[in-house]
Motif scaffolding. Structure first.
Motif, PDB file in Angstrom:
ATOM      1  N   ALA A 187      -5.747   0.717  -1.354  1.00 14.37           N
ATOM      2  CA  ALA A 187      -6.246   0.202  -2.370  1.00 14.37           C
ATOM      3  C   ALA A 187      -6.401  -0.760  -3.476  1.00 14.37           C
ATOM      4  O   ALA A 187      -6.612  -0.743  -3.961  1.00 14.37           O
ATOM      5  CB  ALA A 187      -5.181   1.741  -3.199  1.00 14.37           C
ATOM      6  N   VAL A 238      -3.075   4.607   5.846  1.00 13.49           N
ATOM      7  CA  VAL A 238      -4.361   3.451   5.135  1.00 13.49           C
ATOM      8  C   VAL A 238      -4.552   2.632   5.873  1.00 13.49           C
ATOM      9  O   VAL A 238      -3.874   2.228   6.643  1.00 13.49           O
ATOM     10  CB  VAL A 238      -3.198   3.196   3.913  1.00 13.49           C
ATOM     11  CG1 VAL A 238      -3.829   2.415   3.465  1.00 13.49           C
ATOM     12  CG2 VAL A 238      -2.373   4.460   2.721  1.00 13.49           C
ATOM     13  N   LEU A 263      -7.169   7.181   4.966  1.00 10.60           N
ATOM     14  CA  LEU A 263      -7.217   6.898   3.262  1.00 10.60           C
ATOM     15  C   LEU A 263      -7.992   5.586   3.284  1.00 10.60           C
ATOM     16  O   LEU A 263      -7.342   4.552   3.782  1.00 10.60           O
ATOM     17  CB  LEU A 263      -6.371   6.874   2.315  1.00 10.60           C
ATOM     18  CG  LEU A 263      -6.376   9.034   2.127  1.00 10.60           C
ATOM     19  CD1 LEU A 263      -4.739   8.741   0.821  1.00 10.60           C
ATOM     20  CD2 LEU A 263      -6.812   9.663   1.572  1.00 10.60           C
ATOM     21  N   GLY A 274       0.568   1.376  -3.715  1.00  5.95           N
ATOM     22  CA  GLY A 274      -1.042   1.552  -3.163  1.00  5.95           C
ATOM     23  C   GLY A 274      -1.485   3.341  -2.680  1.00  5.95           C
ATOM     24  O   GLY A 274      -0.954   3.941  -3.216  1.00  5.95           O
ATOM     25  N   ALA A 275      -2.594   3.107  -1.915  1.00  2.00           N
ATOM     26  CA  ALA A 275      -3.044   4.356  -1.059  1.00  2.00           C
ATOM     27  C   ALA A 275      -1.811   5.267  -1.150  1.00  2.00           C
ATOM     28  O   ALA A 275      -1.980   6.307  -0.892  1.00  2.00           O
ATOM     29  CB  ALA A 275      -4.164   3.491  -0.369  1.00  2.00           C
ATOM     30  N   GLU A 332       1.313  -1.299   0.488  1.00  4.02           N
ATOM     31  CA  GLU A 332      -0.141  -0.046  -0.031  1.00  4.02           C
ATOM     32  C   GLU A 332       0.416   1.154   0.368  1.00  4.02           C
ATOM     33  O   GLU A 332       0.665   2.253  -0.582  1.00  4.02           O
ATOM     34  CB  GLU A 332      -0.530  -0.081   1.171  1.00  4.02           C
ATOM     35  CG  GLU A 332      -1.939  -0.821   1.228  1.00  4.02           C
ATOM     36  CD  GLU A 332      -3.345  -0.614   0.077  1.00  4.02           C
ATOM     37  OE1 GLU A 332      -2.608   0.864  -0.956  1.00  4.02           O
ATOM     38  OE2 GLU A 332      -3.957  -1.397  -0.405  1.00  4.02           O
TER      39      GLU A 332
END
Length: 246
Positions: free
Chosen positions: A230, A194, A227, A71-72, A67
């Protein structure tokens, strides 16, 4: 020992482990949910069977690495990743590398004391965050309040239908998570958090109220942006591949 399996297109592998892991030896220290792994070296065993090098990565670390890098959290540089699943995993990634701590157990946010209730945790402690918001525990907490019990999804569905016990259960879970976020801010002060995992798929009952509780109880803390993850269920696999390629 079986003969090595020929895998000509695979140069290395990564495997994720649910538990503490010695990064130097690859030996599992303790896996509360898979105790038969304790004291084993899974990557070494698989490497002998496959005939190629490999690396074992703690599951929360693997998801966090992915991540943070692809990712995010991509581009953030300082990311703490939390997985709200059956259990609670976490890891801190700084400049693309997981910070493991002196004994390989840094980031275990699921085992911070997060509630005044005296719920027993699988780690041997009491009142851990995992006991109030872990997916395996939400149904237990709901039943204790007079609800039907069941899965985390059942609790969320009941809360959405107006069940008072389910709503109270999720509020207690969010309050505990909010306290953990405050502790994280005080001790680690990440630039970004995240959050992923099955429990986080209902953010209106978990992450969002947790942030409201955290802001209400905050004093000097600077809460970072939070967040959604993702990469979904593939985060661990991506992280294991990144670790193997390093």
């Amino acid at each position: 020992m079986p003969a090595p399996i020929a895998v000509p297109t695979l140069g290395a592998f990564g495997v994720t482990i649910a538990g503490t892991l010695d990064p130097g030896t690859g030996v599992v220290g303790r896996s509360t949910n898979l105790p038969w792994l304790d004291g084993t070296a899974p990557a070494e065993t698989l490497s002998r069977a496959l005939g190629i090098p490999g690396v074992a990565v703690q599951d929360g670390e693997a998801a966090a690495l992915a991540e943070a890098r692809v990712g995010a959290g991509r581009g953030a540089g300082d990311v703490f990743v939390i997985a709200l699943g059956t259990g609670i995993a976490g890891a801190h990634v700084v400049n693309g590398a997981v910070h493991r701590g002196a004994h390989g157990a840094a980031g275990e946010i699921g085992h911070l004391r997060a509630t005044d209730a005296d719920h027993a945790c699988s780690c041997g402690g009491r009142g851990c965050l995992e006991t109030v918001i872990g997916g395996s525990q939400l149904g237990v907490r709901w039943r204790e309040r007079g609800g039907e019990g069941g899965t985390a999804r059942d609790v969320v569905a009941a809360a959405g239908a107006g069940d008072a016990a389910a709503i109270a259960t999720l509020d207690a879970a969010a309050r505990g998570f909010g306290r953990a976020l405050l502790a994280l801010s005080a001790l680690v002060d990440p630039a970004l958090v995240v959050v992923g995992g099955g429990v986080a798929r209902s953010p209106e009952w978990t992450v969002e109220p947790a942030l409201r509780h955290a802001r209400a109880e905050s004093t000097f803390h600077t809460l970072p942006p939070v967040l959604p993850a993702a990469l979904g269920v593939w985060a661990g696999a991506h992280g294991a591949a990144l670790a193997a390629a390093a």
